[in-house]
Enzyme design. Sequence first.
Site, mmCIF file in Angstrom:
data_model
loop_
_atom_site.group_PDB
_atom_site.id
_atom_site.type_symbol
_atom_site.label_atom_id
_atom_site.label_comp_id
_atom_site.label_asym_id
_atom_site.label_seq_id
_atom_site.Cartn_x
_atom_site.Cartn_y
_atom_site.Cartn_z
ATOM 1 N N ARG A 46 0.844 -1.294 0.191
ATOM 2 C CA ARG A 46 -0.079 0.045 -0.255
ATOM 3 C C ARG A 46 0.789 1.414 -0.055
ATOM 4 O O ARG A 46 0.477 2.034 -0.868
ATOM 5 C CB ARG A 46 -0.663 0.000 1.232
ATOM 6 C CG ARG A 46 -1.489 1.577 1.709
ATOM 7 C CD ARG A 46 -2.625 1.321 2.175
ATOM 8 N NE ARG A 46 -3.250 0.378 3.274
ATOM 9 C CZ ARG A 46 -2.214 0.615 3.899
ATOM 10 N NH1 ARG A 46 -1.255 1.913 4.911
ATOM 11 N NH2 ARG A 46 -1.673 -0.247 5.124
ATOM 12 N N TYR A 98 -16.761 16.977 -14.050
ATOM 13 C CA TYR A 98 -17.676 15.712 -14.035
ATOM 14 C C TYR A 98 -18.342 15.359 -13.237
ATOM 15 O O TYR A 98 -18.085 15.760 -12.182
ATOM 16 C CB TYR A 98 -16.352 14.629 -13.872
ATOM 17 C CG TYR A 98 -16.758 13.181 -14.166
ATOM 18 C CD1 TYR A 98 -16.273 12.761 -15.266
ATOM 19 C CD2 TYR A 98 -16.123 12.509 -12.920
ATOM 20 C CE1 TYR A 98 -16.806 11.438 -15.121
ATOM 21 C CE2 TYR A 98 -16.579 10.751 -13.199
ATOM 22 C CZ TYR A 98 -16.407 10.652 -14.921
ATOM 23 O OH TYR A 98 -17.564 9.355 -14.410
ATOM 24 N N ASP A 170 -8.260 18.997 -13.744
ATOM 25 C CA ASP A 170 -8.672 17.098 -14.011
ATOM 26 C C ASP A 170 -8.590 17.618 -15.697
ATOM 27 O O ASP A 170 -9.241 18.135 -16.332
ATOM 28 C CB ASP A 170 -10.177 17.114 -14.057
ATOM 29 C CG ASP A 170 -10.101 15.771 -14.732
ATOM 30 O OD1 ASP A 170 -9.679 15.491 -15.330
ATOM 31 O OD2 ASP A 170 -11.654 15.195 -13.953
ATOM 32 N N LYS A 195 -9.886 6.818 -19.425
ATOM 33 C CA LYS A 195 -9.538 6.807 -20.535
ATOM 34 C C LYS A 195 -8.389 7.170 -21.620
ATOM 35 O O LYS A 195 -8.234 5.577 -21.935
ATOM 36 C CB LYS A 195 -10.707 8.843 -20.414
ATOM 37 C CG LYS A 195 -11.279 8.235 -19.355
ATOM 38 C CD LYS A 195 -12.860 7.932 -19.604
ATOM 39 C CE LYS A 195 -13.640 7.674 -17.741
ATOM 40 N NZ LYS A 195 -13.871 9.719 -17.523
HETATM 41 C C1 LIG Z 1 -14.352 9.300 -16.206
HETATM 42 C C2 LIG Z 1 -14.230 11.160 -15.753
HETATM 43 C C3 LIG Z 1 -12.939 10.602 -14.022
HETATM 44 C C4 LIG Z 1 -14.091 9.701 -13.262
HETATM 45 O O1 LIG Z 1 -13.278 8.484 -13.365
HETATM 46 P P1 LIG Z 1 -12.908 7.510 -13.114
HETATM 47 O O2 LIG Z 1 -12.445 6.420 -13.463
HETATM 48 O O3 LIG Z 1 -15.005 6.693 -13.885
HETATM 49 O O4 LIG Z 1 -13.479 6.999 -11.982
HETATM 50 C C5 LIG Z 1 -12.873 12.398 -13.769
HETATM 51 N N1 LIG Z 1 -12.526 12.801 -14.594
HETATM 52 C C6 LIG Z 1 -13.203 13.223 -15.881
HETATM 53 C C7 LIG Z 1 -13.056 14.465 -16.917
HETATM 54 C C8 LIG Z 1 -14.080 12.030 -16.362
HETATM 55 O O5 LIG Z 1 -14.038 11.907 -17.744
#
Ligand SMILES: *Cc1c(COP(=O)(O)O)cnc(C)c1O
Length: 391
Positions: A46, A98, A170, A195
């Site tokens: 961890r 998001y 983000d 993504k």
């Molecule tokens: C999908 C997404 C998230 C969340 O990510 P997960 O891997 O699904 O927890 C956060 N920000 C954006 C812009 C996203 O497209």
Amino acid sequence: MNFATKLLHGSNAIDGVTGASSIPIYQASTFHQFDIDQPNTFDYARSGNPTRQALEDAIAVLEGGTRGFAFASGMAAISSVFMLFSAGDHLVVAEDVYGGTYRFLTKVLSRMGIEVTFVDTTDLKAVEASILPTTRAIYLETPSNPTLKVTDIAGVCRLAQAQGVLTIVDNTFMTPYYQRPLELGADIVIHSATKFIGGHSDVVAGLVVTKEEELGNQLYMIQNGFGAILGVQDCWLVMRGLKTLKSRLDVSTKNAHKIAQWLDRHPLVEKVYYTGLTGHEGHAIQNRQSSGHGAVLSFDVGSREKVKAFFDAVQLPLVAVSLGSVESILSYPAMMSHAAMPQDEREKRGITDGLIRLSVGLEDVNDLLADFEQALAACARPQTLKRVGVK
Ligand SMILES: *Cc1c(COP(=O)(O)O)cnc(C)c1O
């Protein structure tokens, strides 16, 4: 070293112990201490694991930061970053954030005494006006989802720095290939590596990079203390995906550009949102702060009935919640990502019942265009008037 080379040789390209061409999956929870007077680099997984470390170092190099962190999901990464803050702190957050981030802020952090103001961060005056004496951070997502509104990252960072406030970005939609917020003055960058970075719709993961060592130390304490780490198998998959990030994005962005222009000219499409189109409101800022426009675009076909007809007719893309993969993915924000938002609020933001989001993949673009052409033709045929769901 240029970005394409950095992806392959930037850090940890070769296993330092054996010379293996890919970092081994150290499937171990604990590490033998050969001499208790001289602790190993790794003691418990961890707290640290060589496979995870390799990924964390790689993303730190790509974003131009000092420390990288890998989490169990994008939301685990985002939530862990928000744990840097305490009761009484105030955050300024982009209103198009998001959905999962919105939920965490309003349903969890609000219970812990952390206050949030949601603002249109494309309006720097509005951002400035929302900063309070207790504000600790400004949180951005640019381009935003699904209407791709562009926030001036350097502009926000200047406001934040003047007030001693952190800027958190983000960067999921752009990836470090197209946009590196730390170079524009941000303090923390976050990714849903589920993504584009993972890139193959086969892993859920989150990454964070801090610019300064001290912020990195604070976040390390939270990563280790809260424990939402990414498992080693998934770390390996993300590293595997990362190697082809540039090649994948080059193709899917080129395809997206062509599709956006084609949709923009199509008589059955009412509106197209893509920062690469010269008519897009954020086009100039995007060109200034990013080296590409990415593979996500949205378009409006006018009504829910037409969306239903389009989705029923379209053959190639997945209809799914996600983006950033090798295959094209269509989603329906009104019923998927933004279903929880009241209709008038949605419509005000351009997220109408006719809006479709497309994340363009690596298919032959002419096959995609032919598929969209026949699906749009299906929208044009007389519609049944009953309200229908989406598969
Ligand atoms: C999908 C997404 C998230 C969340 O990510 P997960 O891997 O699904 O927890 C956060 N920000 C954006 C812009 C996203 O497209």
